[in-house]
Design an enzyme around this catalytic site. Structure first.
Site, PDB file in Angstrom:
ATOM      1  N   GLU A 145      -7.612  -8.770  11.886  1.00 28.41           N
ATOM      2  CA  GLU A 145      -7.324  -7.375  12.218  1.00 28.41           C
ATOM      3  C   GLU A 145      -5.820  -7.245  12.383  1.00 28.41           C
ATOM      4  OE1 GLU A 145      -9.515  -5.699  15.529  1.00 28.41           O
ATOM      5  OE2 GLU A 145      -7.784  -4.487  16.137  1.00 28.41           O
ATOM      6  N   GLU A 150      -0.902   0.808  18.515  1.00 29.58           N
ATOM      7  CA  GLU A 150      -1.890   1.170  19.530  1.00 29.58           C
ATOM      8  C   GLU A 150      -1.144   1.689  20.757  1.00 29.58           C
ATOM      9  OE1 GLU A 150      -5.870  -1.133  19.857  1.00 29.58           O
ATOM     10  OE2 GLU A 150      -4.322  -2.651  19.501  1.00 29.58           O
TER      11      GLU A 150
END
Length: 274
Positions: A145, A150
């Site tokens: 990933e 974020e």
């Protein structure tokens, strides 16, 4: 002579200040400028609908949102993609949206940049990230990933870039991550980007390098980034990280805004500041 120099300088300014990529630019692999009002371009994007149930409720993170394709939750207005999260109604569920480029935009490397303005407030968890394009037997975190951006609203302005692999992941506490503080992340657009090559991934905010992960000769357990990955953009609510300190009931609705998404073969030259 002064006049000639002035004209030449103005020409250079126009040349280097052009922000929109040309479709004929051989370095540009894929882009969405969100110039068509209404719904998103489904030739480029997929909607993800639901809450991950059964089998992966809350998407493995105990998230509280149900993703929809309703224009209440996702739409294009004035050249901007808007993903909008709403607090529970009678159904008792937050609603939001999540889109992916799976099987419509998949890359094994490249320079990927997204111009975005983030939501704010405790309980918001926007993300711009990537997963491998596998139709079957996807295994997290072994298959990898890449988190381009974020942000969790309880830590306003702190932007994170991270990879997760079998060797490096947050379950083990070994994830490779770094962050940069962007004071006005929820007031203005900023460009979040990665430069992904065969041997390393660099993270940038507004062309400022703040994080690098190198392959260092590792095998798949440490570097699974050898197959095509697709892009994901979503606004989650709550969850193990985003909801660590609860969800503020007084901040909704909240919006994640995206001006453009661009994918290049290699990192493009940026305009010069005059």
């Amino acid at each position: 002579m002064i006049r000639s120099n002035l004209i030449f300088s103005l020409a250079l300014l126009i040349l280097f200040s052009c922000n929109s990529p040309s479709e004929s630019d051989e370095n540009l692999l894929w882009s969405d400028e969100f110039n068509s009002a209404g719904s998103i371009d489904t030739e480029k994007w997929n909607f993800q609908i639901g809450d991950g149930c059964p089998g992966n409720c809350g998407f493995g993170n105990n998230e509280k949102q149900f993703y929809t394709d309703s224009t209440k939750n996702i739409r294009v207005e004035d050249g901007i993609l808007i993903i909008e999260a709403h607090q529970p109604t009678d159904s008792g569920r937050y609603t939001s949206a999540k889109i992916t480029t799976k099987n419509k935009g998949d890359w094994k490397s490249g320079y990927i940049e997204v111009s975005a303005m983030l939501p704010e407030g405790r309980g918001t968890w926007p993300a711009i990230w990537m997963l491998p394009t596998k139709d079957k037997d996807f295994k997290w975190p072994a298959d990898g990933e890449i988190d381009i951006m974020e942000h969790v609203g309880y830590n306003q302005g702190q932007i994170y870039g991270t990879i997760h692999t079998e060797d490096y992941n947050h379950i083990k506490g070994t994830q490779k991550s770094d962050s940069l503080f962007v004071e006005d992340a929820s007031k203005n657009f900023h460009v979040y980007a990665i430069n992904w090559t065969e041997d390393k991934i660099d993270w940038f905010i507004d062309d400022e390098l703040y994080h690098t992960v190198e392959k260092n000769g590792e095998g798949k357990s440490g570097w699974p980034f050898i197959t095509p990955f697709h892009l994901i953009i979503n606004l989650a609510v709550g969850g193990n990280w985003g909801g660590k300190y609860g969800i503020d009931p007084n901040i909704w609705p909240q919006k994640l805004k995206v001006d453009y998404v661009r994918v290049y073969k290699t990192k493009p030259l940026k305009e010069k500041k005059l």
